[in-house]
Scaffold this active site. Structure first.
Site, short mmCIF file in Angstrom:
data_model
loop_
_atom_site.label_atom_id
_atom_site.label_comp_id
_atom_site.label_asym_id
_atom_site.label_seq_id
_atom_site.Cartn_x
_atom_site.Cartn_y
_atom_site.Cartn_z
N HIS A 83 20.75 -28.25 -8.57
CA HIS A 83 20.36 -28.05 -7.17
C HIS A 83 20.85 -26.68 -6.66
O HIS A 83 20.15 -25.99 -5.94
CB HIS A 83 20.91 -29.17 -6.29
N LEU A 90 6.39 -14.43 7.51
CA LEU A 90 6.23 -15.77 6.93
C LEU A 90 6.91 -16.88 7.77
O LEU A 90 7.95 -16.64 8.37
CB LEU A 90 6.91 -15.73 5.55
N ASP A 106 10.58 -29.48 -8.44
CA ASP A 106 11.07 -30.60 -9.25
C ASP A 106 11.73 -30.08 -10.54
O ASP A 106 11.33 -29.05 -11.06
CB ASP A 106 9.87 -31.50 -9.59
C1 FPP Z 1 13.99 -32.26 -7.50
O1 FPP Z 1 14.73 -32.16 -8.69
C2 FPP Z 1 14.65 -31.60 -6.43
C3 FPP Z 1 15.11 -32.21 -5.29
C4 FPP Z 1 15.05 -33.64 -5.04
C5 FPP Z 1 15.73 -31.46 -4.24
C6 FPP Z 1 15.25 -30.07 -4.05
C7 FPP Z 1 16.40 -29.26 -3.74
C8 FPP Z 1 16.57 -27.96 -4.08
C9 FPP Z 1 15.54 -27.14 -4.73
C10 FPP Z 1 17.84 -27.26 -3.84
C11 FPP Z 1 18.24 -27.23 -2.45
C12 FPP Z 1 17.24 -26.65 -1.56
C13 FPP Z 1 17.54 -25.92 -0.51
C14 FPP Z 1 16.47 -25.46 0.39
C15 FPP Z 1 18.93 -25.55 -0.21
P1 FPP Z 1 15.26 -33.49 -9.32
O2 FPP Z 1 16.68 -33.66 -8.92
O3 FPP Z 1 14.37 -34.64 -8.98
O4 FPP Z 1 15.17 -33.15 -10.85
P2 FPP Z 1 14.85 -34.15 -12.04
O5 FPP Z 1 13.47 -34.70 -11.78
O6 FPP Z 1 14.91 -33.27 -13.23
O7 FPP Z 1 15.90 -35.19 -12.02
#
Ligand code: FPP
Length: 228
Positions: free
Chosen positions: A32, A126, A15
């Site tokens: 992201h 893994l 997150d």
């Molecule tokens: C949360 O941050 C993250 C997500 C909803 C998506 C997770 C995606 C990634 C880590 C990148 C892509 C992953 C791969 C495997 C290619 P948020 O957007 O909710 O952040 P915020 O809470 O600060 O808005």
């Protein structure tokens, strides 16, 4: 548990990508993109310290409610990531598995996921699990339907065999980044006895040094599983 004090299964709620980007005056998508690099670093680290399962929350059943452009970006990023990772997965003997309701994704993304799963199926190091269009409640409902279809008796064992995570060990260590302290519909059954760690670090700033510290802390936790 394979070894005393070491988790066999680590699950992470990644997150804080959006906040990371905002702090830098960048678009959320930049967060992201940076987050995907951290996925790579943490996965490689887990192979080195002999973790068996690493389950990462990459897209939840609720994430469809984000702006269309962000969802589209995440889909493209996922596909690009999977295609680029194949070589590294093979080199490091990592098995890839997706959990969640994949039927909602484009044919092309579903095909890429399947290909990477099939090509890495026999890798023995893994298992990297990406939770995609995943929600624990949705998984539980789908598992109950499967139990019903197979006419299986309702037992914990049979129920587990119908979950997306069938065959995996339960989560030993759950980490959530970015300071939020909740489970957000993630692996509710599998986390029953997980040790929980919450860090204020935003996911794009998370790294293997911090994971190493968390693993040190994990060693000190006394896991009693309800016993004395
Ligand atoms: C949360 O941050 C993250 C997500 C909803 C998506 C997770 C995606 C990634 C880590 C990148 C892509 C992953 C791969 C495997 C290619 P948020 O957007 O909710 O952040 P915020 O809470 O600060 O808005």
């Amino acid at each position: 548990m394979v070894e005393e004090g070491k988790p066999e299964h680590i699950a992470i709620i990644m997150d804080g990508n959006g906040r990371w980007a905002k702090q830098r005056g960048l678009k959320r998508t930049a967060g992201h993109e940076e987050g995907a690099k951290v996925v790579r670093e943490i996965t490689t680290y887990c192979t080195k310290v002999d973790i068996k399962y690493l389950t990462l929350y990459a897209f939840s059943t609720e994430n469809w409610n984000r702006p269309k452009l962000e969802v589209e970006y995440l889909m493209k990023l996922l596909e690009k990531f999977l295609k680029n990772e194949l070589e590294t997965l093979m080199k490091n003997e990592i098995r890839f598995k997706a959990i969640g309701d994949l039927s909602k994704f484009s044919n092309s993304l579903q095909k890429t996921i399947k290909e990477v799963e099939e090509k890495t199926l026999n890798n023995k190091n893994l298992t990297q699990v990406l939770a995609l269009n995943y929600g624990s409640k949705d998984e539980i409902v789908r598992a109950i339907k499967k139990l019903n279809e197979k006419k299986l008796e309702i037992t914990e064992e049979n129920f587990e065999s119908c979950l997306d995570t069938a065959g995996f060990s339960n989560v030993d260590l759950l980490i959530r980044t970015s300071g939020e302290i909740r489970l957000s519909n993630y692996l509710l059954w599998q986390n029953a006895y997980a040790e929980l760690f919450f860090t204020n670090t935003l996911w794009p700033d998370f790294n293997s040094n911090e994971l190493e510290l968390i693993l040190e802390d994990f060693k000190k936790r006394q896991r009693r599983f309800g016993a004395l």
